[in-house]
Scaffold this motif. Sequence first.
Motif, PDB file in Angstrom:
ATOM      1  N   ILE A 119       0.853  -1.186   0.000  1.00 42.79           N
ATOM      2  CA  ILE A 119       0.000   0.000   0.000  1.00 42.79           C
ATOM      3  C   ILE A 119       0.888   1.234   0.000  1.00 42.79           C
ATOM      4  CG2 ILE A 119      -1.714   1.300   1.305  1.00 42.79           C
ATOM      5  CD1 ILE A 119      -2.835  -1.329   2.256  1.00 42.79           C
ATOM      6  N   SER A 120       0.621   2.133  -0.931  1.00 50.06           N
ATOM      7  CA  SER A 120       1.338   3.398  -0.979  1.00 50.06           C
ATOM      8  C   SER A 120       0.352   4.523  -0.682  1.00 50.06           C
ATOM      9  CB  SER A 120       1.976   3.592  -2.358  1.00 50.06           C
ATOM     10  OG  SER A 120       0.989   3.598  -3.354  1.00 50.06           O
ATOM     11  N   THR A 121       0.868   5.729  -0.545  1.00 50.96           N
ATOM     12  CA  THR A 121      -0.004   6.868  -0.265  1.00 50.96           C
ATOM     13  C   THR A 121      -0.122   7.738  -1.506  1.00 50.96           C
ATOM     14  OG1 THR A 121       1.868   8.128   0.561  1.00 50.96           O
ATOM     15  CG2 THR A 121       0.586   6.923   2.179  1.00 50.96           C
ATOM     16  N   CYS A 122      -1.274   8.317  -1.681  1.00 55.13           N
ATOM     17  CA  CYS A 122      -1.517   9.219  -2.803  1.00 55.13           C
ATOM     18  C   CYS A 122      -0.747  10.518  -2.555  1.00 55.13           C
ATOM     19  CB  CYS A 122      -3.011   9.499  -2.924  1.00 55.13           C
ATOM     20  SG  CYS A 122      -3.427  10.664  -4.231  1.00 55.13           S
ATOM     21  N   PRO A 123       0.008  10.995  -3.534  1.00 53.23           N
ATOM     22  CA  PRO A 123       0.779  12.225  -3.307  1.00 53.23           C
ATOM     23  C   PRO A 123      -0.088  13.479  -3.195  1.00 53.23           C
ATOM     24  CG  PRO A 123       1.083  11.446  -5.547  1.00 53.23           C
ATOM     25  CD  PRO A 123       0.300  10.399  -4.828  1.00 53.23           C
ATOM     26  N   GLN A 124      -1.324  13.427  -3.689  1.00 56.02           N
ATOM     27  CA  GLN A 124      -2.174  14.619  -3.636  1.00 56.02           C
ATOM     28  C   GLN A 124      -3.031  14.673  -2.381  1.00 56.02           C
ATOM     29  OE1 GLN A 124      -4.361  14.939  -7.283  1.00 56.02           O
ATOM     30  NE2 GLN A 124      -2.586  15.707  -8.398  1.00 56.02           N
ATOM     31  N   CYS A 125      -3.728  13.581  -2.078  1.00 52.91           N
ATOM     32  CA  CYS A 125      -4.652  13.622  -0.937  1.00 52.91           C
ATOM     33  C   CYS A 125      -4.143  12.838   0.270  1.00 52.91           C
ATOM     34  CB  CYS A 125      -6.023  13.099  -1.355  1.00 52.91           C
ATOM     35  SG  CYS A 125      -6.031  11.353  -1.785  1.00 52.91           S
ATOM     36  N   LYS A 126      -2.997  12.170   0.145  1.00 49.11           N
ATOM     37  CA  LYS A 126      -2.358  11.422   1.240  1.00 49.11           C
ATOM     38  C   LYS A 126      -3.189  10.258   1.758  1.00 49.11           C
ATOM     39  CE  LYS A 126       0.981  14.466   1.323  1.00 49.11           C
ATOM     40  NZ  LYS A 126       1.391  14.719  -0.020  1.00 49.11           N
ATOM     41  N   SER A 139     -10.063   8.045  -3.767  1.00 46.26           N
ATOM     42  CA  SER A 139     -10.655   9.188  -3.073  1.00 46.26           C
ATOM     43  C   SER A 139     -10.589  10.470  -3.903  1.00 46.26           C
ATOM     44  CB  SER A 139      -9.977   9.396  -1.723  1.00 46.26           C
ATOM     45  OG  SER A 139      -8.606   9.661  -1.913  1.00 46.26           O
ATOM     46  N   CYS A 140      -9.478  10.710  -4.617  1.00 48.51           N
ATOM     47  CA  CYS A 140      -9.386  11.965  -5.375  1.00 48.51           C
ATOM     48  C   CYS A 140      -9.397  11.748  -6.886  1.00 48.51           C
ATOM     49  CB  CYS A 140      -8.141  12.752  -4.964  1.00 48.51           C
ATOM     50  SG  CYS A 140      -6.582  11.993  -5.428  1.00 48.51           S
ATOM     51  N   GLY A 141      -9.212  10.525  -7.362  1.00 49.10           N
ATOM     52  CA  GLY A 141      -9.298  10.239  -8.789  1.00 49.10           C
ATOM     53  C   GLY A 141      -8.074  10.644  -9.585  1.00 49.10           C
ATOM     54  N   SER A 142      -6.916  10.727  -8.961  1.00 51.66           N
ATOM     55  CA  SER A 142      -5.711  11.137  -9.685  1.00 51.66           C
ATOM     56  C   SER A 142      -4.789   9.948  -9.892  1.00 51.66           C
ATOM     57  CB  SER A 142      -4.975  12.225  -8.914  1.00 51.66           C
ATOM     58  OG  SER A 142      -4.487  11.712  -7.700  1.00 51.66           O
ATOM     59  N   TYR A 143      -3.985  10.049 -10.949  1.00 53.49           N
ATOM     60  CA  TYR A 143      -2.975   9.034 -11.247  1.00 53.49           C
ATOM     61  C   TYR A 143      -1.775   9.736 -11.848  1.00 53.49           C
ATOM     62  CZ  TYR A 143      -0.726   4.852 -13.081  1.00 53.49           C
ATOM     63  OH  TYR A 143       0.175   3.856 -13.350  1.00 53.49           O
ATOM     64  N   LYS A 144      -0.623   9.565 -11.234  1.00 53.45           N
ATOM     65  CA  LYS A 144       0.630  10.200 -11.663  1.00 53.45           C
ATOM     66  C   LYS A 144       0.495  11.718 -11.762  1.00 53.45           C
ATOM     67  CE  LYS A 144       2.841   6.386 -14.027  1.00 53.45           C
ATOM     68  NZ  LYS A 144       3.532   5.948 -15.239  1.00 53.45           N
ATOM     69  N   GLY A 145      -0.197  12.305 -10.799  1.00 56.21           N
ATOM     70  CA  GLY A 145      -0.315  13.755 -10.738  1.00 56.21           C
ATOM     71  C   GLY A 145      -1.377  14.356 -11.634  1.00 56.21           C
ATOM     72  N   LYS A 146      -2.134  13.533 -12.359  1.00 58.48           N
ATOM     73  CA  LYS A 146      -3.173  14.047 -13.246  1.00 58.48           C
ATOM     74  C   LYS A 146      -4.529  13.543 -12.773  1.00 58.48           C
ATOM     75  CE  LYS A 146      -0.089  13.845 -17.210  1.00 58.48           C
ATOM     76  NZ  LYS A 146       0.177  13.199 -18.498  1.00 58.48           N
ATOM     77  N   ASP A 147      -5.553  14.387 -12.915  1.00 61.04           N
ATOM     78  CA  ASP A 147      -6.913  13.973 -12.578  1.00 61.04           C
ATOM     79  C   ASP A 147      -7.480  13.194 -13.759  1.00 61.04           C
ATOM     80  OD1 ASP A 147      -6.867  15.170 -10.099  1.00 61.04           O
ATOM     81  OD2 ASP A 147      -7.571  17.095 -10.870  1.00 61.04           O
ATOM     82  N   VAL A 148      -7.734  11.914 -13.556  1.00 59.16           N
ATOM     83  CA  VAL A 148      -8.221  11.071 -14.647  1.00 59.16           C
ATOM     84  C   VAL A 148      -9.657  10.621 -14.428  1.00 59.16           C
ATOM     85  CG1 VAL A 148      -5.956  10.263 -15.369  1.00 59.16           C
ATOM     86  CG2 VAL A 148      -7.150   9.055 -13.578  1.00 59.16           C
ATOM     87  N   VAL A 149     -10.136  10.651 -13.191  1.00 62.10           N
ATOM     88  CA  VAL A 149     -11.496  10.223 -12.882  1.00 62.10           C
ATOM     89  C   VAL A 149     -12.151  11.307 -12.041  1.00 62.10           C
ATOM     90  CG1 VAL A 149     -12.886   8.455 -11.734  1.00 62.10           C
ATOM     91  CG2 VAL A 149     -10.818   7.801 -12.916  1.00 62.10           C
TER      92      VAL A 149
END
Length: 58
Positions: free
Chosen positions: A27-34, A45-55
């Motif tokens: 398990i890793s942590t999301c860099p945007q929403c932690k 939770s925030c829908g981002s992947y590699k720093g981009k909002d995709v969902v």
Amino acid sequence: MAVPKKKTSKSKRDMRRAHDFLSAPGISTCPQCKEPKLPHRVCESCGSYKGKDVVDAE
């Protein structure tokens, strides 16, 4: 046809099965929403992947 000559003891059976367990997912942590997330997947939770909002997150 292969048939066991002797009964396999509980000890031998359990020693053989010692490596058959499942490992916990990394398990890793999301860099945007932690929030915790699975690696190489979109953050739920925030829908981002590699720093981009995709969902669109709700």
